[in-house]
Design a protein around this motif. Sequence first.
Motif, PDB file in Angstrom:
ATOM      1  N   ASP A  20       1.639   6.981  -7.046  1.00  0.00           N
ATOM      2  CA  ASP A  20       0.212   7.385  -7.236  1.00  0.00           C
ATOM      3  C   ASP A  20       0.917   8.601  -7.331  1.00  0.00           C
ATOM      4  N   VAL A  21       1.505   8.952  -6.147  1.00  0.00           N
ATOM      5  CA  VAL A  21       2.594  10.327  -6.330  1.00  0.00           C
ATOM      6  C   VAL A  21       3.514  10.827  -7.290  1.00  0.00           C
ATOM      7  N   VAL A  80      -4.556  14.708  -4.669  1.00  0.00           N
ATOM      8  CA  VAL A  80      -5.123  15.962  -4.418  1.00  0.00           C
ATOM      9  C   VAL A  80      -4.881  17.002  -3.525  1.00  0.00           C
ATOM     10  N   SER A  81      -5.625  18.209  -3.705  1.00  0.00           N
ATOM     11  CA  SER A  81      -4.786  19.147  -2.527  1.00  0.00           C
ATOM     12  C   SER A  81      -5.302  19.126  -1.120  1.00  0.00           C
ATOM     13  N   MET A  82      -4.466  19.301  -0.608  1.00  0.00           N
ATOM     14  CA  MET A  82      -4.411  19.702   1.220  1.00  0.00           C
ATOM     15  C   MET A  82      -5.436  20.567   0.942  1.00  0.00           C
ATOM     16  N   LEU A 132       0.805  -0.981   0.166  1.00  0.00           N
ATOM     17  CA  LEU A 132       0.173   0.298   0.019  1.00  0.00           C
ATOM     18  C   LEU A 132       1.129   1.300  -0.069  1.00  0.00           C
ATOM     19  N   ILE A 133       1.604   1.298   0.810  1.00  0.00           N
ATOM     20  CA  ILE A 133       3.153   2.440   0.803  1.00  0.00           C
ATOM     21  C   ILE A 133       3.379   2.505  -0.955  1.00  0.00           C
ATOM     22  N   ARG A 192     -11.208  13.108  -5.342  1.00  0.00           N
ATOM     23  CA  ARG A 192     -10.607  12.147  -6.348  1.00  0.00           C
ATOM     24  C   ARG A 192      -9.295  12.779  -7.032  1.00  0.00           C
ATOM     25  N   ALA A 193      -8.678  12.851  -7.176  1.00  0.00           N
ATOM     26  CA  ALA A 193      -7.354  12.743  -8.417  1.00  0.00           C
ATOM     27  C   ALA A 193      -7.754  13.272  -9.409  1.00  0.00           C
TER      28      ALA A 193
END
Length: 91
Positions: free
Chosen positions: A61-62, A68-70, A54-55, A90-91
């Motif tokens: 993804d990054v 998504v933004s903060m 998962l990490i 969602r991104a």
Amino acid sequence: MTATATTRTLTAQVPVALAEEVDALAEQIERPKQWIIKKALIAYLAREKEKRRLIQEGLDDVDAGRVVSMEQADAWADGLGTQNERPVPRA
């Protein structure tokens, strides 16, 4: 015909209280201590493997820009439990 798995003995020092918990559980469920320790080790390793997966998925993804933004995350979190709940960003 069933194949017998090759085994290897591992030795680990554990706190006395933990060893006593294993002893008590073994007696309670009428299983050998080695069976309990083997099951616990299998479960632990599976959790750690999934955590690492998962990490890595998150890091991928990054790297791919799927973020998504903060501000989006904050706006979503601020609406939780209110009448203004928003869908998960969602991104």
